[in-house]
Design a protein around this motif. Structure first.
Motif, PDB file in Angstrom:
ATOM      1  N   ALA A   1       0.821  -1.020  -0.056  1.00 36.01           N
ATOM      2  CA  ALA A   1       0.114  -0.114   0.027  1.00 36.01           C
ATOM      3  C   ALA A   1       0.732   1.244  -0.026  1.00 36.01           C
ATOM      4  CB  ALA A   1      -0.905   0.192   1.268  1.00 36.01           C
ATOM      5  N   LYS A   2       0.418   2.251  -0.667  1.00 36.79           N
ATOM      6  CA  LYS A   2       1.095   3.404  -0.773  1.00 36.79           C
ATOM      7  C   LYS A   2       0.218   4.524   0.014  1.00 36.79           C
ATOM      8  CE  LYS A   2       2.148   6.697  -4.357  1.00 36.79           C
ATOM      9  NZ  LYS A   2       2.170   6.749  -5.798  1.00 36.79           N
ATOM     10  N   HIS A   3       0.657   5.251   1.048  1.00 36.80           N
ATOM     11  CA  HIS A   3      -0.286   6.109   1.986  1.00 36.80           C
ATOM     12  C   HIS A   3       0.428   7.418   1.607  1.00 36.80           C
ATOM     13  CE1 HIS A   3      -1.580   2.595   4.118  1.00 36.80           C
ATOM     14  NE2 HIS A   3      -0.405   2.260   4.404  1.00 36.80           N
ATOM     15  N   GLY A   4      -0.531   8.522   1.664  1.00 32.92           N
ATOM     16  CA  GLY A   4      -0.199   9.850   1.238  1.00 32.92           C
ATOM     17  C   GLY A   4      -0.198  10.719   2.301  1.00 32.92           C
ATOM     18  N   THR A   5       0.169  11.710   2.334  1.00 33.41           N
ATOM     19  CA  THR A   5       0.798  12.780   3.620  1.00 33.41           C
ATOM     20  C   THR A   5      -0.482  13.799   3.889  1.00 33.41           C
ATOM     21  OG1 THR A   5       2.029  13.912   2.263  1.00 33.41           O
ATOM     22  CG2 THR A   5       3.061  12.053   3.748  1.00 33.41           C
ATOM     23  N   ALA A   6      -1.582  13.944   3.005  1.00 34.40           N
ATOM     24  CA  ALA A   6      -2.420  14.872   2.968  1.00 34.40           C
ATOM     25  C   ALA A   6      -3.711  14.294   2.290  1.00 34.40           C
ATOM     26  CB  ALA A   6      -2.106  16.040   2.436  1.00 34.40           C
ATOM     27  N   PRO A   7      -5.006  14.709   2.780  1.00 34.45           N
ATOM     28  CA  PRO A   7      -6.382  14.306   2.076  1.00 34.45           C
ATOM     29  C   PRO A   7      -6.314  14.805   0.704  1.00 34.45           C
ATOM     30  CG  PRO A   7      -6.624  16.091   3.833  1.00 34.45           C
ATOM     31  CD  PRO A   7      -5.140  15.619   4.234  1.00 34.45           C
ATOM     32  N   ILE A   8      -7.114  14.263  -0.076  1.00 32.90           N
ATOM     33  CA  ILE A   8      -7.470  14.660  -1.534  1.00 32.90           C
ATOM     34  C   ILE A   8      -8.982  15.367  -1.123  1.00 32.90           C
ATOM     35  CG2 ILE A   8      -7.966  14.306  -3.599  1.00 32.90           C
ATOM     36  CD1 ILE A   8      -6.171  12.071  -3.843  1.00 32.90           C
ATOM     37  N   VAL A   9      -8.896  16.735  -1.529  1.00 33.75           N
ATOM     38  CA  VAL A   9     -10.359  17.378  -1.386  1.00 33.75           C
ATOM     39  C   VAL A   9     -10.954  17.433  -2.661  1.00 33.75           C
ATOM     40  CG1 VAL A   9     -11.474  19.638  -0.804  1.00 33.75           C
ATOM     41  CG2 VAL A   9      -9.332  18.775   0.314  1.00 33.75           C
ATOM     42  N   VAL A  10     -12.472  16.638  -2.625  1.00 37.63           N
ATOM     43  CA  VAL A  10     -13.229  16.654  -3.975  1.00 37.63           C
ATOM     44  C   VAL A  10     -14.562  17.445  -3.765  1.00 37.63           C
ATOM     45  CG1 VAL A  10     -12.210  14.601  -4.515  1.00 37.63           C
ATOM     46  CG2 VAL A  10     -13.963  14.469  -3.093  1.00 37.63           C
ATOM     47  N   GLU A  11     -15.201  17.826  -4.553  1.00 35.04           N
ATOM     48  CA  GLU A  11     -16.373  18.265  -5.185  1.00 35.04           C
ATOM     49  C   GLU A  11     -17.279  16.961  -5.079  1.00 35.04           C
ATOM     50  OE1 GLU A  11     -18.160  20.742  -4.106  1.00 35.04           O
ATOM     51  OE2 GLU A  11     -16.534  22.159  -3.536  1.00 35.04           O
ATOM     52  N   GLU A  12     -17.793  16.356  -3.937  1.00 38.09           N
ATOM     53  CA  GLU A  12     -18.476  15.208  -4.372  1.00 38.09           C
ATOM     54  C   GLU A  12     -19.956  15.304  -4.710  1.00 38.09           C
ATOM     55  OE1 GLU A  12     -17.968  12.210  -5.057  1.00 38.09           O
ATOM     56  OE2 GLU A  12     -16.798  11.847  -3.549  1.00 38.09           O
ATOM     57  N   THR A  13     -20.368  14.251  -5.261  1.00 39.84           N
ATOM     58  CA  THR A  13     -21.895  14.100  -5.634  1.00 39.84           C
ATOM     59  C   THR A  13     -22.408  12.923  -5.063  1.00 39.84           C
ATOM     60  OG1 THR A  13     -21.223  12.605  -7.550  1.00 39.84           O
ATOM     61  CG2 THR A  13     -21.181  15.238  -7.893  1.00 39.84           C
ATOM     62  N   PRO A  14     -23.890  13.078  -4.778  1.00 42.04           N
ATOM     63  CA  PRO A  14     -24.488  12.054  -4.041  1.00 42.04           C
ATOM     64  C   PRO A  14     -24.255  10.690  -4.973  1.00 42.04           C
ATOM     65  CG  PRO A  14     -25.797  14.055  -4.258  1.00 42.04           C
ATOM     66  CD  PRO A  14     -24.837  14.467  -5.232  1.00 42.04           C
ATOM     67  N   GLY A  15     -24.275   9.402  -4.052  1.00 37.80           N
ATOM     68  CA  GLY A  15     -24.333   8.198  -4.598  1.00 37.80           C
ATOM     69  C   GLY A  15     -23.197   7.284  -3.730  1.00 37.80           C
ATOM     70  N   LYS A  16     -23.310   6.003  -4.408  1.00 36.44           N
ATOM     71  CA  LYS A  16     -22.431   5.266  -3.741  1.00 36.44           C
ATOM     72  C   LYS A  16     -20.941   5.415  -4.413  1.00 36.44           C
ATOM     73  CE  LYS A  16     -22.302   0.176  -3.041  1.00 36.44           C
ATOM     74  NZ  LYS A  16     -22.890  -1.117  -3.241  1.00 36.44           N
TER      75      LYS A  16
END
Ligand code: FES
Length: 82
Positions: free
Chosen positions: A4-19
């Protein structure tokens, strides 16, 4: 078997509803979303699948240590090397 490759900061997204399936191996070409690489690389990991109820900005954990996966809870800032 890939590690596994772990990042050091979150990725911010403009999320849409759904699974949604959020990558936990860090190897996806579509981060923060799973693209099936975890399976092809034999990581033994699986994505976190959630039903997003409403549209809006989300910070998706990339250190994979959050207590609120798949969302960032700030844990990355307390990890050594981050
Ligand atoms: S590609 Fe990383 S969890 Fe699926």
């Amino acid at each position: 078997m890939a590690e596994a490759k772990h990042g050091t900061a979150p990725i911010v997204v403009e999320e849409t509803p759904g699974k949604k399936a959020y990558c936990q191996c860090g190897l996806s070409a579509r981060l923060p979303y799973c693209d099936g690489t975890h399976s092809r690389q034999g990581t033994g990991l699986a994505p976190v699948v959630v039903e997003v109820e409403s549209a809006g900005k989300r910070a998706v954990c990339q250190c994979h240590r959050s207590a609120s996966l798949p969302w960032c809870d700030g844990t990355h800032s307390r990890l050594a090397g981050c």
